[in-house]
Design a protein around this motif. Sequence first.
Motif, PDB file in Angstrom:
ATOM      1  N   SER A  18      74.202  40.952  24.132  1.00  0.00           N
ATOM      2  CA  SER A  18      75.112  40.017  24.793  1.00  0.00           C
ATOM      3  C   SER A  18      76.499  40.637  24.925  1.00  0.00           C
ATOM      4  CB  SER A  18      75.209  38.715  23.995  1.00  0.00           C
ATOM      5  OG  SER A  18      76.190  37.861  24.547  1.00  0.00           O
ATOM      6  N   GLN A  20      79.211  39.033  24.679  1.00  0.00           N
ATOM      7  CA  GLN A  20      80.105  38.340  23.772  1.00  0.00           C
ATOM      8  C   GLN A  20      79.591  38.429  22.332  1.00  0.00           C
ATOM      9  OE1 GLN A  20      83.041  37.001  24.699  1.00  0.00           O
ATOM     10  NE2 GLN A  20      82.584  37.746  26.766  1.00  0.00           N
ATOM     11  N   ARG A  26      80.392  29.565  25.888  1.00  0.00           N
ATOM     12  CA  ARG A  26      81.303  28.418  25.835  1.00  0.00           C
ATOM     13  C   ARG A  26      80.867  27.354  26.831  1.00  0.00           C
ATOM     14  NH1 ARG A  26      84.017  28.478  21.069  1.00  0.00           N
ATOM     15  NH2 ARG A  26      85.079  30.464  20.699  1.00  0.00           N
ATOM     16  N   HIS A 381      84.245  28.191  15.565  1.00  0.00           N
ATOM     17  CA  HIS A 381      83.886  29.600  15.703  1.00  0.00           C
ATOM     18  C   HIS A 381      82.788  29.947  14.700  1.00  0.00           C
ATOM     19  CE1 HIS A 381      84.173  33.998  15.715  1.00  0.00           C
ATOM     20  NE2 HIS A 381      84.763  33.871  16.888  1.00  0.00           N
TER      21      HIS A 381
END
Length: 404
Positions: A18, A20, A26, A381
């Motif tokens: 990925s 990210q 998100r 997070h």
Amino acid sequence: MPLSLWTHCDAATMLVGSAQPYGLVRDAALVTEGEVIRWIGPRSDLPPELQALCSAEHDCGGALLTPGLIDCHTHLVYGGDRAAEFEQRLQGVSYEEIARQGGGIASTVSATRGASAAELERSSATRLRALMAEGVTTIEIKSGYGLAMEHERKCLQVARNLARSHAIDVRTTFLGAHAVPPEFAGQSDAYVDNLLPMMQHLHAEGLVDAVDAFCERIGFSLAQTARIFDAARALGLPVKLHAEQLSDSGGAQMAASYGALSCDHLEWLSERGAAAMAQAGTVAVLLPGAFYFLRETKLPPMDWLRQHQVPMALSTDCNPGSSPCTSLLLMLNMACTLFRFTPEEALVGVTRHAARALGLKDRGVLAPGMQADFVLWDVKHPASLAYAMGANPLRATVFKGQLR
């Protein structure tokens, strides 16, 4: 099959490659179809025609979604406790000395043999529910505190019963080679002779998903472990190994030669062992709870594991003698503080890599076709899951598409 839509969330997919960290999406949307994930991605990309097919919609209230957590190394079913031995160790008696004096695993074997199946199930269910309350949706449970046919069967049957009475998947591992029982004292080869037909019978009864052994100077030799693994291979059962916990016995290389799912503990792992594991695709299961509880000082060789790109999983090692722990979230923190994992490595270790350590390809990440096991957390997070000691920000768990 009815479709359900889950929105107003961020999703840590834990997917490989990925762009990210954590595979983070998100403002995500997730669609489940029965027990599996049908679609996941940014909500803005959700096909309108797929949304129209959803018969239920769940507002996640801004939660963070992760895959269901996987506790891939436990000894959850046992009788008694070993608090007195904990006190001995604090007074300077080593784990090995206690074992040689008839304590350690042998004392738990006695308590487990003396407990009824109903008693074992009650005590084990309490520990299991504590793990489930922190988002665990799949767990491995080893035998190894019976060390005789009727008692190993009893423990494995309890593990199977726990899966039927709780909304969790249980994988069972036969660990008859955990220790030499007192009736075979000084006759470890004879015990292995007895263990092999035991394993065959228990597998025939549908009680065994994998085979493990304790290959160590106070456990079983390389040659004895190889005999057990040969018998497991003949039955078509995958193997794993308690390896290099107290010394470098070469167990990791031997287990890798059998294509072992995992080698576990590994404080004394050599670079040669790490390279062999990498070549075989064998997962390193690291157990910071045992390291902490036994006050060990020899750290697992993180540099070699990273250098050879060995996948690293984490687990509670829930057991009465060296890790009486029922918090997988605490293991995330301990892995970071004691073993210098990154928070992302730690979360991968209880999701994607933990699934691999159990040979399970249908979970551990959030992706279409995966089992719909995921957790809703009250954090912003993913690193927060490893950050706060003793915290449990769980909002809800979804197991096979159903709120648990």
